[in-house]
Write a protein that holds these residues in place. Structure first.
Motif, mmCIF file in Angstrom:
data_model
loop_
_atom_site.group_PDB
_atom_site.id
_atom_site.type_symbol
_atom_site.label_atom_id
_atom_site.label_comp_id
_atom_site.label_asym_id
_atom_site.label_seq_id
_atom_site.Cartn_x
_atom_site.Cartn_y
_atom_site.Cartn_z
ATOM 1 N N ILE A 1 -3.611 -71.599 -50.572
ATOM 2 C CA ILE A 1 -5.025 -71.214 -50.593
ATOM 3 C C ILE A 1 -5.651 -71.647 -51.908
ATOM 4 N N ALA A 2 -6.685 -72.476 -51.808
ATOM 5 C CA ALA A 2 -7.393 -72.984 -52.979
ATOM 6 C C ALA A 2 -8.168 -71.858 -53.655
ATOM 7 N N ALA A 3 -8.543 -72.087 -54.888
ATOM 8 C CA ALA A 3 -9.386 -71.157 -55.629
ATOM 9 C C ALA A 3 -10.808 -71.720 -55.683
ATOM 10 N N SER A 4 -11.790 -70.855 -55.550
ATOM 11 C CA SER A 4 -13.182 -71.291 -55.692
ATOM 12 C C SER A 4 -13.411 -71.772 -57.122
ATOM 13 N N ALA A 5 -14.238 -72.791 -57.262
ATOM 14 C CA ALA A 5 -14.561 -73.363 -58.571
ATOM 15 C C ALA A 5 -16.021 -73.802 -58.544
ATOM 16 N N PRO A 6 -16.657 -73.986 -59.706
ATOM 17 C CA PRO A 6 -18.064 -74.409 -59.722
ATOM 18 C C PRO A 6 -18.329 -75.710 -58.965
ATOM 19 N N PHE A 7 -17.368 -76.600 -58.915
ATOM 20 C CA PHE A 7 -17.531 -77.891 -58.248
ATOM 21 C C PHE A 7 -17.114 -77.848 -56.786
ATOM 22 N N GLY A 8 -16.499 -76.736 -56.344
ATOM 23 C CA GLY A 8 -15.994 -76.600 -54.982
ATOM 24 C C GLY A 8 -14.738 -75.760 -54.963
ATOM 25 N N TYR A 9 -13.568 -76.427 -54.990
ATOM 26 C CA TYR A 9 -12.290 -75.702 -54.924
ATOM 27 C C TYR A 9 -11.254 -76.369 -55.827
ATOM 28 N N HIS A 10 -10.396 -75.530 -56.391
ATOM 29 C CA HIS A 10 -9.292 -76.000 -57.237
ATOM 30 C C HIS A 10 -7.987 -75.714 -56.508
ATOM 31 N N PHE A 11 -7.098 -76.730 -56.483
ATOM 32 C CA PHE A 11 -5.816 -76.570 -55.805
ATOM 33 C C PHE A 11 -4.753 -77.385 -56.516
ATOM 34 N N ASP A 12 -3.845 -76.699 -57.216
ATOM 35 C CA ASP A 12 -2.716 -77.368 -57.855
ATOM 36 C C ASP A 12 -1.574 -77.501 -56.859
ATOM 37 N N ILE A 13 -0.849 -78.596 -56.961
ATOM 38 C CA ILE A 13 0.307 -78.865 -56.113
ATOM 39 C C ILE A 13 1.535 -78.873 -57.018
ATOM 40 N N CYS A 14 2.397 -77.876 -56.856
ATOM 41 C CA CYS A 14 3.608 -77.752 -57.668
ATOM 42 C C CYS A 14 4.793 -78.206 -56.820
ATOM 43 N N LEU A 15 5.475 -79.256 -57.262
ATOM 44 C CA LEU A 15 6.536 -79.851 -56.459
ATOM 45 C C LEU A 15 7.817 -79.034 -56.431
ATOM 46 N N GLN A 16 8.065 -78.235 -57.463
ATOM 47 C CA GLN A 16 9.270 -77.418 -57.548
ATOM 48 C C GLN A 16 8.969 -76.223 -58.439
ATOM 49 N N GLY A 17 9.977 -75.364 -58.570
ATOM 50 C CA GLY A 17 9.889 -74.288 -59.551
ATOM 51 C C GLY A 17 9.353 -72.995 -58.993
ATOM 52 N N GLU A 18 9.065 -72.100 -59.914
ATOM 53 C CA GLU A 18 8.653 -70.739 -59.574
ATOM 54 C C GLU A 18 7.385 -70.696 -58.725
ATOM 55 N N HIS A 19 6.459 -71.620 -58.956
ATOM 56 C CA HIS A 19 5.186 -71.623 -58.237
ATOM 57 C C HIS A 19 5.102 -72.757 -57.223
ATOM 58 N N GLU A 20 6.248 -73.184 -56.703
ATOM 59 C CA GLU A 20 6.304 -74.319 -55.786
ATOM 60 C C GLU A 20 5.370 -74.109 -54.587
ATOM 61 N N THR A 21 4.594 -75.132 -54.312
ATOM 62 C CA THR A 21 3.731 -75.135 -53.142
ATOM 63 C C THR A 21 4.597 -75.175 -51.883
ATOM 64 N N VAL A 22 4.163 -74.505 -50.839
ATOM 65 C CA VAL A 22 4.874 -74.581 -49.564
ATOM 66 C C VAL A 22 4.653 -75.976 -48.983
ATOM 67 N N PHE A 23 5.775 -76.620 -48.587
ATOM 68 C CA PHE A 23 5.717 -77.917 -47.922
ATOM 69 C C PHE A 23 6.323 -77.783 -46.540
ATOM 70 N N PHE A 24 5.900 -78.630 -45.619
ATOM 71 C CA PHE A 24 6.302 -78.548 -44.232
ATOM 72 C C PHE A 24 7.143 -79.742 -43.820
ATOM 73 N N ASP A 25 8.125 -79.507 -42.939
ATOM 74 C CA ASP A 25 8.886 -80.589 -42.318
ATOM 75 C C ASP A 25 8.043 -81.121 -41.170
ATOM 76 N N VAL A 26 7.685 -82.386 -41.237
ATOM 77 C CA VAL A 26 6.914 -83.002 -40.147
ATOM 78 C C VAL A 26 7.589 -84.277 -39.703
#
Length: 191
Positions: A166-191
């Motif tokens: 879930i992105a965060a609201s920002a003055p320009f629209g939305y902010h979304f960091d993509i973390c490839l690994q680690g404690e805050h790793e983004t969920v990735f899907f098998d496709v």
């Protein structure tokens, strides 16, 4: 005569790329819609490794439905619907700080096969050195009541993991960091 000793040595590591600058980026790739489009906003963020360091040579692709929840693609089961000045696809290379961004409009909800609805979202693919396949995730919008009923979000049991989509609201629209690994790793899907 000299005696030789056979010692095992570590094979040198090898990564894929970085070859992305050769053909993947293009000048207006970050524009899903023209800059003058009413309601257009930016989705920006950073691609980070497991230590939280920026990845300066990644490619982030987005693919999305139009504001009516339709695709100009033959795989749309309701039929392809072309929309003037809407590409539905964006591609952004990261800079030295790992930053990427696309200019887009909010997609509409998508029907599911069982009569339900998926909340508005962007489909995202990440390509970078060291990965032999792309990583696939989604960006959902924080102001969507439909998120509570989205089957993909609801398939993720851990609320903290679910929140990585879930992105965060920002003055320009939305902010979304993509973390490839680690404690805050983004969920990735098998496709």
């Amino acid at each position: 005569m000299t005696e030789t000793t056979n010692q095992l040595q570590t094979t040198p590591s090898q990564t894929v790329g970085p070859f992305f600058a050769i053909g993947l980026p293009w000048e207006d790739g970050w524009l899903v819609v023209p800059e003058s489009t009413p309601g257009a906003f930016r989705v920006e963020g950073r691609v980070l490794d497991g230590n939280g360091d920026p990845i300066p040579d990644a490619i982030v692709e987005t693919w999305q439905a139009d504001p009516d929840g339709r695709f100009d693609h033959p795989d749309d089961p309701r039929g392809a619907v072309p929309r003037k000045d809407f590409r539905g696809f964006g591609r952004s290379a990261t800079d030295v700080e790992g930053r990427y961004g696309v200019l887009t409009v909010k997609p509409g909800p998508l029907p599911t096969g069982d009569g339900g609805w998926e909340a508005p979202h962007l489909n995202v693919s990440v390509f970078c050195r060291g990965m032999l396949i792309r990583l696939v995730t989604r960006i959902y919008f924080p102001d969507e009541e439909a998120n509570a009923h989205d089957p993909v979000l609801n398939s993720i049991d851990d609320p903290a993991a679910r929140n990585t989509l879930i992105a965060a609201s920002a003055p320009f629209g939305y902010h979304f960091d993509i973390c490839l690994q680690g404690e805050h790793e983004t969920v990735f899907f098998d496709v």
